[in-house]
Design a protein around this motif. Structure first.
Motif, PDB file in Angstrom:
ATOM      1  N   LYS A 159       0.993  -1.296  -0.269  1.00 37.36           N
ATOM      2  CA  LYS A 159       0.081   0.069  -0.091  1.00 37.36           C
ATOM      3  C   LYS A 159       1.001   1.015   0.335  1.00 37.36           C
ATOM      4  O   LYS A 159       0.588   2.489  -0.653  1.00 37.36           O
ATOM      5  CB  LYS A 159      -1.050  -0.221   1.098  1.00 37.36           C
ATOM      6  N   ILE A 160       2.005   1.340   0.431  1.00 37.56           N
ATOM      7  CA  ILE A 160       2.663   2.217   0.646  1.00 37.56           C
ATOM      8  C   ILE A 160       3.190   2.809  -0.554  1.00 37.56           C
ATOM      9  O   ILE A 160       3.554   3.332  -1.074  1.00 37.56           O
ATOM     10  CB  ILE A 160       4.037   2.116   1.768  1.00 37.56           C
ATOM     11  N   VAL A 161       3.785   1.621  -1.683  1.00 39.79           N
ATOM     12  CA  VAL A 161       4.816   1.524  -2.547  1.00 39.79           C
ATOM     13  C   VAL A 161       3.468   2.264  -3.501  1.00 39.79           C
ATOM     14  O   VAL A 161       4.168   3.428  -4.847  1.00 39.79           O
ATOM     15  CB  VAL A 161       5.193  -0.130  -3.412  1.00 39.79           C
ATOM     16  N   GLN A 162       2.162   1.976  -3.349  1.00 40.81           N
ATOM     17  CA  GLN A 162       0.393   2.165  -4.255  1.00 40.81           C
ATOM     18  C   GLN A 162       0.204   3.280  -3.898  1.00 40.81           C
ATOM     19  O   GLN A 162       0.923   4.990  -4.574  1.00 40.81           O
ATOM     20  CB  GLN A 162      -0.511   1.622  -4.046  1.00 40.81           C
ATOM     21  N   ALA A 163       1.029   4.049  -2.882  1.00 38.82           N
ATOM     22  CA  ALA A 163       0.892   5.720  -2.473  1.00 38.82           C
ATOM     23  C   ALA A 163       1.988   6.292  -2.955  1.00 38.82           C
ATOM     24  O   ALA A 163       2.350   7.566  -3.538  1.00 38.82           O
ATOM     25  CB  ALA A 163       0.902   6.012  -0.763  1.00 38.82           C
ATOM     26  N   VAL A 164       3.390   6.188  -2.964  1.00 39.82           N
ATOM     27  CA  VAL A 164       4.167   6.560  -3.043  1.00 39.82           C
ATOM     28  C   VAL A 164       4.338   6.607  -5.388  1.00 39.82           C
ATOM     29  O   VAL A 164       4.549   7.535  -5.685  1.00 39.82           O
ATOM     30  CB  VAL A 164       5.956   5.543  -2.980  1.00 39.82           C
ATOM     31  N   GLU A 165       3.473   5.183  -5.721  1.00 39.41           N
ATOM     32  CA  GLU A 165       3.613   5.483  -6.923  1.00 39.41           C
ATOM     33  C   GLU A 165       2.654   6.748  -7.704  1.00 39.41           C
ATOM     34  O   GLU A 165       2.761   7.161  -8.485  1.00 39.41           O
ATOM     35  CB  GLU A 165       3.373   4.459  -8.088  1.00 39.41           C
ATOM     36  N   SER A 166       1.668   7.165  -6.918  1.00 44.98           N
ATOM     37  CA  SER A 166       1.083   8.276  -7.024  1.00 44.98           C
ATOM     38  C   SER A 166       1.698   9.695  -7.018  1.00 44.98           C
ATOM     39  O   SER A 166       1.256  10.452  -7.924  1.00 44.98           O
ATOM     40  CB  SER A 166      -0.463   7.935  -6.080  1.00 44.98           C
ATOM     41  N   ALA A 167       2.150   9.421  -5.869  1.00 46.65           N
ATOM     42  CA  ALA A 167       2.998  10.689  -5.922  1.00 46.65           C
ATOM     43  C   ALA A 167       4.013  10.929  -6.879  1.00 46.65           C
ATOM     44  O   ALA A 167       4.354  11.975  -7.251  1.00 46.65           O
ATOM     45  CB  ALA A 167       3.397  10.521  -4.503  1.00 46.65           C
ATOM     46  N   ARG A 168       3.897  10.360  -6.887  1.00 46.31           N
ATOM     47  CA  ARG A 168       5.661   9.799  -8.184  1.00 46.31           C
ATOM     48  C   ARG A 168       5.423  10.574  -9.396  1.00 46.31           C
ATOM     49  O   ARG A 168       5.973  11.993 -10.171  1.00 46.31           O
ATOM     50  CB  ARG A 168       6.562   8.883  -8.167  1.00 46.31           C
ATOM     51  N   ARG A 169       4.049   9.966  -9.681  1.00 45.53           N
ATOM     52  CA  ARG A 169       3.134  10.515 -11.045  1.00 45.53           C
ATOM     53  C   ARG A 169       3.094  12.442 -11.148  1.00 45.53           C
ATOM     54  O   ARG A 169       3.103  12.746 -12.245  1.00 45.53           O
ATOM     55  CB  ARG A 169       2.205   9.856 -11.357  1.00 45.53           C
ATOM     56  N   ALA A 170       3.109  12.451 -10.355  1.00 46.24           N
ATOM     57  CA  ALA A 170       2.648  14.183  -9.329  1.00 46.24           C
ATOM     58  C   ALA A 170       3.533  15.414  -9.835  1.00 46.24           C
ATOM     59  O   ALA A 170       3.043  16.231 -10.257  1.00 46.24           O
ATOM     60  CB  ALA A 170       1.981  14.540  -8.194  1.00 46.24           C
ATOM     61  N   PHE A 171       4.730  14.219 -10.090  1.00 41.89           N
ATOM     62  CA  PHE A 171       5.990  15.557 -10.895  1.00 41.89           C
ATOM     63  C   PHE A 171       6.655  14.847 -11.644  1.00 41.89           C
ATOM     64  O   PHE A 171       6.880  13.121 -11.773  1.00 41.89           O
ATOM     65  CB  PHE A 171       6.764  16.149  -9.583  1.00 41.89           C
ATOM     66  N   ALA A 172       7.201  15.308 -13.140  1.00 43.49           N
ATOM     67  CA  ALA A 172       8.007  15.129 -13.342  1.00 43.49           C
ATOM     68  C   ALA A 172       9.335  14.912 -13.392  1.00 43.49           C
ATOM     69  O   ALA A 172       9.760  15.557 -12.165  1.00 43.49           O
ATOM     70  CB  ALA A 172       8.218  15.587 -14.732  1.00 43.49           C
ATOM     71  N   LEU A 173       9.642  13.948 -13.558  1.00 42.66           N
ATOM     72  CA  LEU A 173      11.140  13.054 -12.587  1.00 42.66           C
ATOM     73  C   LEU A 173      11.817  12.990 -14.236  1.00 42.66           C
ATOM     74  O   LEU A 173      11.918  12.244 -15.059  1.00 42.66           O
ATOM     75  CB  LEU A 173      11.604  11.934 -12.277  1.00 42.66           C
ATOM     76  N   VAL A 174      12.442  14.256 -13.809  1.00 39.40           N
ATOM     77  CA  VAL A 174      13.714  14.532 -15.522  1.00 39.40           C
ATOM     78  C   VAL A 174      15.588  15.066 -14.744  1.00 39.40           C
ATOM     79  O   VAL A 174      15.785  15.747 -13.803  1.00 39.40           O
ATOM     80  CB  VAL A 174      13.458  15.625 -16.001  1.00 39.40           C
ATOM     81  N   ARG A 175      16.077  14.021 -15.303  1.00 40.44           N
ATOM     82  CA  ARG A 175      17.441  14.259 -15.067  1.00 40.44           C
ATOM     83  C   ARG A 175      18.111  14.375 -16.646  1.00 40.44           C
ATOM     84  O   ARG A 175      18.401  13.342 -17.777  1.00 40.44           O
ATOM     85  CB  ARG A 175      18.061  12.719 -14.787  1.00 40.44           C
ATOM     86  N   TRP A 176      19.085  15.308 -16.679  1.00 46.43           N
ATOM     87  CA  TRP A 176      19.889  15.844 -17.907  1.00 46.43           C
ATOM     88  C   TRP A 176      19.108  15.712 -18.964  1.00 46.43           C
ATOM     89  O   TRP A 176      19.189  15.113 -19.746  1.00 46.43           O
ATOM     90  CB  TRP A 176      21.702  15.493 -18.087  1.00 46.43           C
ATOM     91  N   GLY A 177      17.685  16.093 -18.981  1.00 51.18           N
ATOM     92  CA  GLY A 177      16.643  16.482 -19.772  1.00 51.18           C
ATOM     93  C   GLY A 177      15.811  15.259 -20.599  1.00 51.18           C
ATOM     94  O   GLY A 177      15.510  15.098 -21.153  1.00 51.18           O
ATOM     95  N   VAL A 178      16.323  14.033 -19.699  1.00 51.24           N
ATOM     96  CA  VAL A 178      15.933  12.477 -20.359  1.00 51.24           C
ATOM     97  C   VAL A 178      14.762  12.507 -19.106  1.00 51.24           C
ATOM     98  O   VAL A 178      15.032  12.418 -17.916  1.00 51.24           O
ATOM     99  CB  VAL A 178      16.920  11.730 -19.930  1.00 51.24           C
ATOM    100  N   GLU A 179      13.686  11.636 -19.411  1.00 51.22           N
ATOM    101  CA  GLU A 179      12.361  11.286 -18.011  1.00 51.22           C
ATOM    102  C   GLU A 179      12.885   9.914 -17.955  1.00 51.22           C
ATOM    103  O   GLU A 179      13.232   9.390 -18.527  1.00 51.22           O
ATOM    104  CB  GLU A 179      11.440  11.220 -18.957  1.00 51.22           C
ATOM    105  N   VAL A 180      12.906  10.293 -16.244  1.00 55.69           N
ATOM    106  CA  VAL A 180      13.131   8.940 -15.842  1.00 55.69           C
ATOM    107  C   VAL A 180      11.804   8.513 -14.779  1.00 55.69           C
ATOM    108  O   VAL A 180      11.226   9.260 -14.416  1.00 55.69           O
ATOM    109  CB  VAL A 180      13.852  10.036 -14.790  1.00 55.69           C
ATOM    110  N   GLU A 181      12.121   6.897 -14.709  1.00 55.03           N
ATOM    111  CA  GLU A 181      11.136   6.683 -14.466  1.00 55.03           C
ATOM    112  C   GLU A 181      11.464   5.433 -13.460  1.00 55.03           C
ATOM    113  O   GLU A 181      12.502   4.345 -13.272  1.00 55.03           O
ATOM    114  CB  GLU A 181      10.617   5.185 -15.862  1.00 55.03           C
ATOM    115  N   PRO A 182      12.075   5.636 -11.785  1.00 55.94           N
ATOM    116  CA  PRO A 182      12.553   5.138 -11.341  1.00 55.94           C
ATOM    117  C   PRO A 182      11.288   4.122 -10.823  1.00 55.94           C
ATOM    118  O   PRO A 182       9.807   4.152 -11.063  1.00 55.94           O
ATOM    119  CB  PRO A 182      12.371   5.923 -10.040  1.00 55.94           C
ATOM    120  N   ALA A 183      12.321   2.872 -10.602  1.00 58.76           N
ATOM    121  CA  ALA A 183      11.415   1.938 -10.039  1.00 58.76           C
ATOM    122  C   ALA A 183      11.132   1.212  -8.113  1.00 58.76           C
ATOM    123  O   ALA A 183      12.167   1.350  -8.186  1.00 58.76           O
ATOM    124  CB  ALA A 183      11.092   0.436 -11.232  1.00 58.76           C
ATOM    125  N   TRP A 184      10.593   0.499  -7.500  1.00 61.25           N
ATOM    126  CA  TRP A 184      11.497  -0.073  -6.460  1.00 61.25           C
ATOM    127  C   TRP A 184      11.439  -1.100  -6.488  1.00 61.25           C
ATOM    128  O   TRP A 184      11.232  -2.210  -7.476  1.00 61.25           O
ATOM    129  CB  TRP A 184       9.655  -0.371  -5.284  1.00 61.25           C
TER     130      TRP A 184
END
Length: 243
Positions: free
Chosen positions: A111-136
């Motif tokens: 359930k925590i992972v699910q909540a964190v995933e929702s929060a992660r999608r709320a902001f764009a994770l970008v590093r050096w202009g490349v979209e990043v898709e982190p995973a647990w």
């Protein structure tokens, strides 16, 4: 000799007002004592359906059941526990995480992972202009791990950088932990038996190619106590000339 022997009459004895009043006082005391004793007694049939509240005579002094003599089932609309609540020998997780009483172990983590995933999608994770898709990435549940046990670890391949965006810690007791990220390390602390997580829109740490990222416990785990850790992790191509 009883308390009423003094009121026994003698031949030709005159009944005075003081003797009569003393007798009435003794009878009133007896009546009061009998009524108090009767009020203390509860018939078994009265316990089948109580039309009133059941309130202890002292705060935090009485128990309902015993450790080895327990009630089979308890049904209620709501409950308020001031101190703590334990289910199946484990404390119920609190502090606002999206966890219910039935969530223990892997269910709580999910359930925590699910909540964190929702929060992660709320902001764009970008590093050096490349979209990043982190995973647990989760380590296995470990019981009573010795100090410095790697509860979760990730080997960073050649040619990429390892980015840590979040950490999850779960343990049945208080302990401190170390997040090791190549040449960088961070001290983490779990104040009690609970599951906690932290995420960031920017990397918490960046690991260089061919290094290892891991979380370890700093103190021996107590016998029978379980631990688990997770990393919200991503990789991006290492910039030419270094990170």
């Amino acid at each position: 000799m009883t308390a009423f022997d003094a009121f026994k009459g003698r031949p030709m004895q005159r009944l005075t007002s003081s003797l009569w009043n003393s007798l009435m006082d003794a009878l009133n005391a007896l009546d009061s004592g009998v009524r108090d004793e009767l009020l203390k007694r509860v018939k078994y049939e009265d316990l089948g359906s109580l039309p009133y509240d059941v309130v202890p005579d002292q705060d935090n002094a009485r128990s309902l059941g015993k450790e080895d003599v327990r009630w089979s089932s308890v049904y209620a609309y709501s409950g308020d526990f001031t101190d703590s609540l334990t289910v199946q020998g484990k404390p119920v997780i609190k502090d606002g995480d999206p966890i219910t009483v039935s969530d223990l172990g892997s269910d709580a983590v999910a359930k925590i992972v699910q909540a964190v995933e929702s929060a992660r999608r709320a902001f764009a994770l970008v590093r050096w202009g490349v979209e990043v898709e982190p995973a647990w990435v989760f380590g296995s549940v470990v019981t009573a791990p010795p100090a410095n046990t790697r509860l979760v670890e990730v080997s960073v391949p050649s040619g990429v950088l390892g980015l840590v965006y979040g950490v999850l810690l779960s343990a049945g007791e208080q302990n401190s932990f170390t997040l090791s990220c190549g040449n960088t390390s961070l001290l983490l602390f779990l104040p009690g038996a609970e599951t906690k997580h932290a995420i960031s829109p920017a990397p918490i740490c960046v690991a260089q190619p061919e290094t290892v990222v891991y979380v370890s416990n700093n103190r021996d785990g107590t016998s029978g106590v379980q631990y688990q850790a997770g990393l919200l992790y991503a990789e991006v191509e290492a910039p030419v000339g270094g990170g």
